[in-house]
Design a protein around this motif. Structure first.
Motif, PDB file in Angstrom:
ATOM      1  N   CYS A 254       2.062  -0.305  -0.299  1.00  0.00           N
ATOM      2  CA  CYS A 254       1.930  -1.568   0.472  1.00  0.00           C
ATOM      3  C   CYS A 254       0.459  -1.947   0.660  1.00  0.00           C
ATOM      4  O   CYS A 254       0.125  -3.137   0.729  1.00  0.00           O
ATOM      5  CB  CYS A 254       2.607  -1.412   1.831  1.00  0.00           C
ATOM      6  N   ILE A 255      -0.400  -0.939   0.706  1.00  0.00           N
ATOM      7  CA  ILE A 255      -1.826  -1.171   0.978  1.00  0.00           C
ATOM      8  C   ILE A 255      -2.425  -2.132  -0.049  1.00  0.00           C
ATOM      9  O   ILE A 255      -2.240  -1.962  -1.255  1.00  0.00           O
ATOM     10  CB  ILE A 255      -2.606   0.164   0.977  1.00  0.00           C
ATOM     11  N   ALA A 256      -3.130  -3.134   0.465  1.00  0.00           N
ATOM     12  CA  ALA A 256      -3.819  -4.137  -0.355  1.00  0.00           C
ATOM     13  C   ALA A 256      -2.877  -5.096  -1.085  1.00  0.00           C
ATOM     14  O   ALA A 256      -3.314  -5.935  -1.855  1.00  0.00           O
ATOM     15  CB  ALA A 256      -4.794  -3.492  -1.340  1.00  0.00           C
ATOM     16  N   CYS A 257      -1.563  -4.969  -0.861  1.00  0.00           N
ATOM     17  CA  CYS A 257      -0.582  -5.924  -1.391  1.00  0.00           C
ATOM     18  C   CYS A 257      -0.041  -6.748  -0.228  1.00  0.00           C
ATOM     19  O   CYS A 257      -0.237  -7.935  -0.143  1.00  0.00           O
ATOM     20  CB  CYS A 257       0.553  -5.210  -2.102  1.00  0.00           C
ATOM     21  N   LYS A 258       0.665  -6.069   0.682  1.00  0.00           N
ATOM     22  CA  LYS A 258       1.213  -6.697   1.886  1.00  0.00           C
ATOM     23  C   LYS A 258       1.970  -7.982   1.569  1.00  0.00           C
ATOM     24  O   LYS A 258       1.635  -9.063   2.032  1.00  0.00           O
ATOM     25  CB  LYS A 258       0.096  -6.943   2.924  1.00  0.00           C
ATOM     26  N   TYR A 259       3.021  -7.831   0.776  1.00  0.00           N
ATOM     27  CA  TYR A 259       3.809  -8.994   0.360  1.00  0.00           C
ATOM     28  C   TYR A 259       4.571  -9.646   1.520  1.00  0.00           C
ATOM     29  O   TYR A 259       4.829 -10.842   1.487  1.00  0.00           O
ATOM     30  CB  TYR A 259       4.796  -8.587  -0.736  1.00  0.00           C
ATOM     31  N   THR A 260       4.977  -8.864   2.482  1.00  0.00           N
ATOM     32  CA  THR A 260       5.686  -9.289   3.708  1.00  0.00           C
ATOM     33  C   THR A 260       7.115  -9.844   3.505  1.00  0.00           C
ATOM     34  O   THR A 260       7.699 -10.358   4.442  1.00  0.00           O
ATOM     35  CB  THR A 260       4.872 -10.277   4.594  1.00  0.00           C
ATOM     36  N   ASP A 261       7.652  -9.757   2.295  1.00  0.00           N
ATOM     37  CA  ASP A 261       9.058 -10.157   2.101  1.00  0.00           C
ATOM     38  C   ASP A 261       9.985  -9.337   3.014  1.00  0.00           C
ATOM     39  O   ASP A 261      11.028  -9.819   3.450  1.00  0.00           O
ATOM     40  CB  ASP A 261       9.498  -9.916   0.652  1.00  0.00           C
ATOM     41  N   CYS A 262       9.576  -8.120   3.275  1.00  0.00           N
ATOM     42  CA  CYS A 262      10.390  -7.179   4.061  1.00  0.00           C
ATOM     43  C   CYS A 262      10.695  -7.686   5.469  1.00  0.00           C
ATOM     44  O   CYS A 262      11.785  -7.461   5.985  1.00  0.00           O
ATOM     45  CB  CYS A 262       9.679  -5.826   4.131  1.00  0.00           C
ATOM     46  N   VAL A 263       9.741  -8.355   6.096  1.00  0.00           N
ATOM     47  CA  VAL A 263       9.907  -8.686   7.520  1.00  0.00           C
ATOM     48  C   VAL A 263      11.002  -9.720   7.757  1.00  0.00           C
ATOM     49  O   VAL A 263      11.612  -9.764   8.820  1.00  0.00           O
ATOM     50  CB  VAL A 263       8.586  -9.176   8.171  1.00  0.00           C
ATOM     51  N   GLU A 264      11.247 -10.554   6.744  1.00  0.00           N
ATOM     52  CA  GLU A 264      12.228 -11.626   6.897  1.00  0.00           C
ATOM     53  C   GLU A 264      13.658 -11.104   7.001  1.00  0.00           C
ATOM     54  O   GLU A 264      14.509 -11.772   7.567  1.00  0.00           O
ATOM     55  CB  GLU A 264      12.153 -12.558   5.675  1.00  0.00           C
TER      56      GLU A 264
ATOM     57  N   LYS B 218      -1.711   0.691  -8.130  1.00  0.00           N
ATOM     58  CA  LYS B 218      -2.992   1.405  -8.269  1.00  0.00           C
ATOM     59  C   LYS B 218      -2.924   2.771  -7.577  1.00  0.00           C
ATOM     60  O   LYS B 218      -2.329   2.898  -6.511  1.00  0.00           O
ATOM     61  CB  LYS B 218      -4.126   0.582  -7.628  1.00  0.00           C
ATOM     62  N   PRO B 219      -3.547   3.812  -8.173  1.00  0.00           N
ATOM     63  CA  PRO B 219      -3.551   5.136  -7.534  1.00  0.00           C
ATOM     64  C   PRO B 219      -4.532   5.201  -6.367  1.00  0.00           C
ATOM     65  O   PRO B 219      -5.409   4.323  -6.242  1.00  0.00           O
ATOM     66  CB  PRO B 219      -4.003   6.064  -8.665  1.00  0.00           C
ATOM     67  N   ASP B 220      -4.397   6.224  -5.545  1.00  0.00           N
ATOM     68  CA  ASP B 220      -5.346   6.505  -4.458  1.00  0.00           C
ATOM     69  C   ASP B 220      -5.540   5.329  -3.508  1.00  0.00           C
ATOM     70  O   ASP B 220      -6.652   5.029  -3.074  1.00  0.00           O
ATOM     71  CB  ASP B 220      -6.719   6.926  -5.014  1.00  0.00           C
ATOM     72  N   LYS B 221      -4.455   4.663  -3.178  1.00  0.00           N
ATOM     73  CA  LYS B 221      -4.593   3.499  -2.310  1.00  0.00           C
ATOM     74  C   LYS B 221      -4.976   3.845  -0.872  1.00  0.00           C
ATOM     75  O   LYS B 221      -5.482   2.990  -0.157  1.00  0.00           O
ATOM     76  CB  LYS B 221      -3.304   2.691  -2.317  1.00  0.00           C
ATOM     77  N   MET B 222      -4.741   5.087  -0.469  1.00  0.00           N
ATOM     78  CA  MET B 222      -5.122   5.460   0.901  1.00  0.00           C
ATOM     79  C   MET B 222      -6.614   5.242   1.156  1.00  0.00           C
ATOM     80  O   MET B 222      -7.022   4.957   2.270  1.00  0.00           O
ATOM     81  CB  MET B 222      -4.756   6.922   1.203  1.00  0.00           C
ATOM     82  N   GLU B 223      -7.408   5.330   0.100  1.00  0.00           N
ATOM     83  CA  GLU B 223      -8.851   5.099   0.252  1.00  0.00           C
ATOM     84  C   GLU B 223      -9.159   3.666   0.674  1.00  0.00           C
ATOM     85  O   GLU B 223     -10.239   3.379   1.180  1.00  0.00           O
ATOM     86  CB  GLU B 223      -9.584   5.406  -1.063  1.00  0.00           C
ATOM     87  N   LEU B 224      -8.214   2.773   0.424  1.00  0.00           N
ATOM     88  CA  LEU B 224      -8.427   1.359   0.756  1.00  0.00           C
ATOM     89  C   LEU B 224      -7.844   0.987   2.113  1.00  0.00           C
ATOM     90  O   LEU B 224      -8.016  -0.134   2.588  1.00  0.00           O
ATOM     91  CB  LEU B 224      -7.768   0.473  -0.306  1.00  0.00           C
ATOM     92  N   PHE B 225      -7.119   1.931   2.719  1.00  0.00           N
ATOM     93  CA  PHE B 225      -6.433   1.633   3.978  1.00  0.00           C
ATOM     94  C   PHE B 225      -7.421   1.246   5.074  1.00  0.00           C
ATOM     95  O   PHE B 225      -8.425   1.910   5.283  1.00  0.00           O
ATOM     96  CB  PHE B 225      -5.648   2.869   4.425  1.00  0.00           C
ATOM     97  N   SER B 226      -7.155   0.143   5.750  1.00  0.00           N
ATOM     98  CA  SER B 226      -7.973  -0.188   6.915  1.00  0.00           C
ATOM     99  C   SER B 226      -7.086  -0.436   8.124  1.00  0.00           C
ATOM    100  O   SER B 226      -6.080  -1.133   8.039  1.00  0.00           O
ATOM    101  CB  SER B 226      -8.882  -1.378   6.639  1.00  0.00           C
ATOM    102  N   GLU B 227      -7.454   0.185   9.209  1.00  0.00           N
ATOM    103  CA  GLU B 227      -6.667   0.091  10.435  1.00  0.00           C
ATOM    104  C   GLU B 227      -6.814  -1.294  11.043  1.00  0.00           C
ATOM    105  O   GLU B 227      -6.136  -1.666  11.948  1.00  0.00           O
ATOM    106  CB  GLU B 227      -7.137   1.144  11.447  1.00  0.00           C
TER     107      GLU B 227
END
Ligand code: SF4
Ligand code: F3S
Length: 104
Positions: free
Chosen positions: A8-18, A95-104
């Motif tokens: 989900c990181i850096a994508c955040k499509y948000t289709d899920c919330v609906e 993309k691999p290693d997406k945790m490195e891109l995670f921002s709180e």
């Protein structure tokens, strides 16, 4: 419970919330999480995620994701309306290693 995992990181499509009947998605800067105690395990969000980031906790090694989802769902705001994905969503999907891109 179902939980949101790292793709989900850096994508955040948000289709899920609906589709969530109990509105248990919470929004961070570049990722959503599910509150594991609010999720009723209906499973309808799983096929809605274009990034395949929503997984049931019955899969192997999901404990850390349950804890991760719980931790951030307790501090982030609820999200109930779909919005535009992040601008780099398509490029970042898978993309691999997406945790490195995670921002709180
Ligand atoms: Fe919401 Fe159902 Fe997904 Fe749980 S499994 S987050 S209740 S849509
Ligand atoms: Fe993330 Fe998938 Fe929802 S990318 S915002 S879990 S639709």
């Amino acid at each position: 419970t179902y939980v949101v995992t790292d793709n989900c990181i850096a994508c955040k499509y948000t289709d899920c919330v609906e589709v969530c009947p109990v509105d248990c998605f919470y929004e961070g800067e570049n990722m959503l999480v599910i509150h594991p105690d609010e999720c009723i395990d209906c499973g309808v969000c799983e096929p809605e995620c274009p990034a395949d980031a929503i997984r049931p906790d019955t899969e192997p090694d999901m404990d850390k994701w349950v804890e991760f989802n719980r931790k951030y769902s307790e501090s982030w705001p609820v999200i109930i309306t779909k919005k535009d994905p992040l601008p780099e969503a398509e490029e970042m999907d898978g993309k691999p290693d997406k945790m490195e891109l995670f921002s709180e």
